[in-house]
Every structure is written in C-alpha cells, then in structure tokens.
Scaffold this active site. Structure first.
Site, PDB file in Angstrom:
ATOM      1  CG  ASN A  10       6.555  -3.071  -1.855  1.00 48.27           C
ATOM      2  OD1 ASN A  10       7.630  -3.588  -1.552  1.00 48.27           O
ATOM      3  ND2 ASN A  10       5.449  -3.779  -2.058  1.00 48.27           N
ATOM      4  CE  LYS A  12       5.413  -4.565  -5.592  1.00 46.17           C
ATOM      5  NZ  LYS A  12       4.364  -4.882  -6.537  1.00 46.17           N
ATOM      6  CG  HIS A  96       2.147  -6.490  -1.207  1.00 46.86           C
ATOM      7  ND1 HIS A  96       2.028  -7.214  -2.369  1.00 46.86           N
ATOM      8  CD2 HIS A  96       2.291  -5.197  -1.586  1.00 46.86           C
ATOM      9  CE1 HIS A  96       2.109  -6.382  -3.401  1.00 46.86           C
ATOM     10  NE2 HIS A  96       2.271  -5.150  -2.957  1.00 46.86           N
ATOM     11  CD  GLU A  98       3.727  -8.253  -5.436  1.00 47.21           C
ATOM     12  OE1 GLU A  98       4.737  -8.013  -4.765  1.00 47.21           O
ATOM     13  OE2 GLU A  98       3.301  -7.491  -6.338  1.00 47.21           O
ATOM     14  CD  GLU A 168      -0.363  -2.029  -2.918  1.00 52.20           C
ATOM     15  OE1 GLU A 168       0.377  -1.113  -3.260  1.00 52.20           O
ATOM     16  OE2 GLU A 168       0.026  -3.197  -2.758  1.00 52.20           O
ATOM     17  N   GLY A 174       1.575  -3.492 -11.059  1.00 54.59           N
ATOM     18  CA  GLY A 174       2.599  -3.842 -12.042  1.00 54.59           C
ATOM     19  C   GLY A 174       2.070  -4.014 -13.448  1.00 54.59           C
ATOM     20  CB  SER A 214      -0.098   1.165 -12.456  1.00 52.52           C
ATOM     21  OG  SER A 214       0.109  -0.216 -12.751  1.00 52.52           O
TER      22      SER A 214
HETATM   23  P1  13P Z   1       3.321  -1.111  -8.906  1.00 54.69           P
HETATM   24  O1  13P Z   1       3.484   0.348  -8.499  1.00 54.69           O
HETATM   25  O2  13P Z   1       4.531  -1.662  -9.572  1.00 54.69           O
HETATM   26  O3  13P Z   1       2.053  -1.322  -9.663  1.00 54.69           O
HETATM   27  O4  13P Z   1       3.196  -1.948  -7.539  1.00 54.69           O
HETATM   28  C1  13P Z   1       2.273  -1.572  -6.586  1.00 54.69           C
HETATM   29  C2  13P Z   1       2.519  -2.326  -5.335  1.00 54.69           C
HETATM   30  O5  13P Z   1       2.288  -3.533  -5.271  1.00 54.69           O
HETATM   31  C3  13P Z   1       3.048  -1.596  -4.188  1.00 54.69           C
HETATM   32  O6  13P Z   1       2.997  -2.355  -3.021  1.00 54.69           O
END
Ligand code: 13P
Length: 251
Positions: A10, A12, A96, A98, A168, A174, A214
């Site tokens: 992803n 992003k 997601h 976010e 997740e 992150g 992560s």
């Molecule tokens: P990270 O791997 O940066 O923690 O992000 C995970 C994520 O949100 C994947 O959709």
C-alpha cells in the site's frame, strides 16, 4: 485448504511517476520467478494507468487504494469502479483505517463499496483493526467483529471468496511497533471465526487474511509462520523495491 500467500504494497500517498518507474524497473525483474505467492501493488490513482501497462503479463497485480460506489456522474474528485478495471486494476483496498479516521468513512460506506467493487469484478482488500484505546480496554475482538460483519453484510458466500481481509491494528501502522505474531494470529483467528459464523467453516477457510502494521523484511517470516496469517499489507517497507522484494522472498 491451502491459501496462497498474499503480499500487498500500500503505497498510500507516495511516489511520483519517476519514482514509481525507478521502483518497477528493479522490482519486476527481481520477483519475476517468485512462485506460490500473489504480489499486489496498490498505488495512488495518478500511477495506475502507467503501472497497469507495466504489470500486464507479469506476476504482479495492480490495486487501487479506494474508489467510489457510483458508476459515473457529478462526483468531483471521485473514481468509479469501471475506471479501475478499465486500466487493469484487479484489487481495491477498502476501509483502510486512514480512510475511516481521516476521511470519516463509515462501516455502511465500506459495505456499499465492497458490494459495488464485487459487482464490477474488483477484488476488495477489506481492512479492519482496533485503535490503542480499544486494545487497552480489551475491545479488539468486539471492534474487529463489528467491522467484519458490517463490511460483509449482504455479500454472499460465492462473492466473499473474491475478498481478502487485512487486519491492521491502528497502533501498529507506521509506528515501527508491530503486533506480536501471536497476537496478530489470535485476532486473525477470531476474524476467521466471524467469517465462519456468517458463511461456513469451509468458506472461511479459503479466505486470505493478512496482517498489516510495521511489517518489514525482518519480521515477515515470524508472522507468516502462524497458520492463520496468510500474508501482509505493507506500507512503509513497500516503498523501497529492495525491501518489498525481500518481503516477497522472506514470506
Ligand atoms: P506500515 O507498514 O507503514 O505500518 O503501514 C501499514 C498499512 O497501513 C498498510 O495498509
């Protein structure tokens, strides 16, 4: 039932055209012989046409990170499902954290998007997960179960086989602080049980459930060693072609 490992990036809101080209120039040859794994890159809209052309006849599939549920029309700034399939998208991330947190997407909207994506032949990667407070209050299963039930409302057993679920935990995204493989597996088992309650064991046993938060080349193997963890949805570490190739390799 053998579930093929699934490793998805992803990206992003990252990468210009040049940066994406640099990634694929190295990444595609590096993973071209990777067998028994589904590799997916979910890129920003601006890169999808280009990547769709590049991934044609390769072992890497293309995904989007969101879509709208309407077919077309006066929805400024939105992208329709047919626009995604038209340029070679196979997958679409839906719900997601976010999107849910920053853009206020509700369980109902996620469900609507899942239904419409499936109607258009897109395979949803449905994200669920608890925040830190919910985890500390012991409400993880309750939260995740609610999100799973809502996302798959009115989706029948045949259709759900085209879905992938990603667990997740928000506190692990992150932050560099991954869930322990034991914890991730336990929540993923509970998600599989939710799916078995809605559908049946035989169906639930075929659905890939990923962990995200992560994930790095260094911790992927210990996560994938657990029976119910079928793959990973990777943010930060997927931006670097060497790391993402190592993730595919180490799975
Ligand atoms: P990270 O791997 O940066 O923690 O992000 C995970 C994520 O949100 C994947 O959709």
């Amino acid at each position: 039932m053998v579930r093929i490992p699934f490793i998805a990036a992803n990206w992003k809101m990252n990468k210009t055209v040049d940066q994406a080209m640099n990634f694929t120039e190295h990444f595609l040859p590096e993973v071209k012989d990777a067998a028994d794994v589904d590799i997916v890159i979910c890129a920003p809209y601006t890169l999808l046409v280009l990547l769709g052309a590049q991934f044609k006849d390769t072992n890497v599939d293309l995904g989007a990170q969101n879509m709208y549920w309407e077919e077309k029309g006066a929805y400024t700034g939105e992208i329709a499902p047919d626009m995604l399939t038209d340029i070679g998208c196979t997958y679409v991330i839906l719900g997601h954290s976010e999107r849910r947190t920053l853009f206020h997407e509700s369980d109902e909207e996620v469900n609507c998007k899942v239904q419409v994506a499936l109607q258009h032949g897109l395979k949803p990667i449905v994200c669920v997960g608890e925040d830190l407070t919910e985890r500390e209050e012991g409400k993880t299963s309750e939260k995740v179960s609610r999100q799973v039930r809502a996302a798959f409302k009115d989706i029948d057993a045949k259709e759900v086989l085209n879905c992938v679920v990603a667990y997740e935990p928000i506190w692990a995204i992150g932050t560099g602080k991954s869930a322990s493989p034991q914890d991730a597996n336990a929540v993923i088992q509970s998600i599989r049980q939710n799916l078995a309650d809605i559908y049946e064991h035989e169906i639930a046993g075929q659905i890939r459930i990923l962990y995200g938060g992560s994930v790095k080349p260094e911790n992927i193997a210990s996560l994938m060693a657990f029976e119910d963890i079928d793959g990973a949805l990777v943010g930060g570490a997927s931006l670097d072609w060497e790391k993402f190739a190592a993730l595919v390799e180490n799975k």
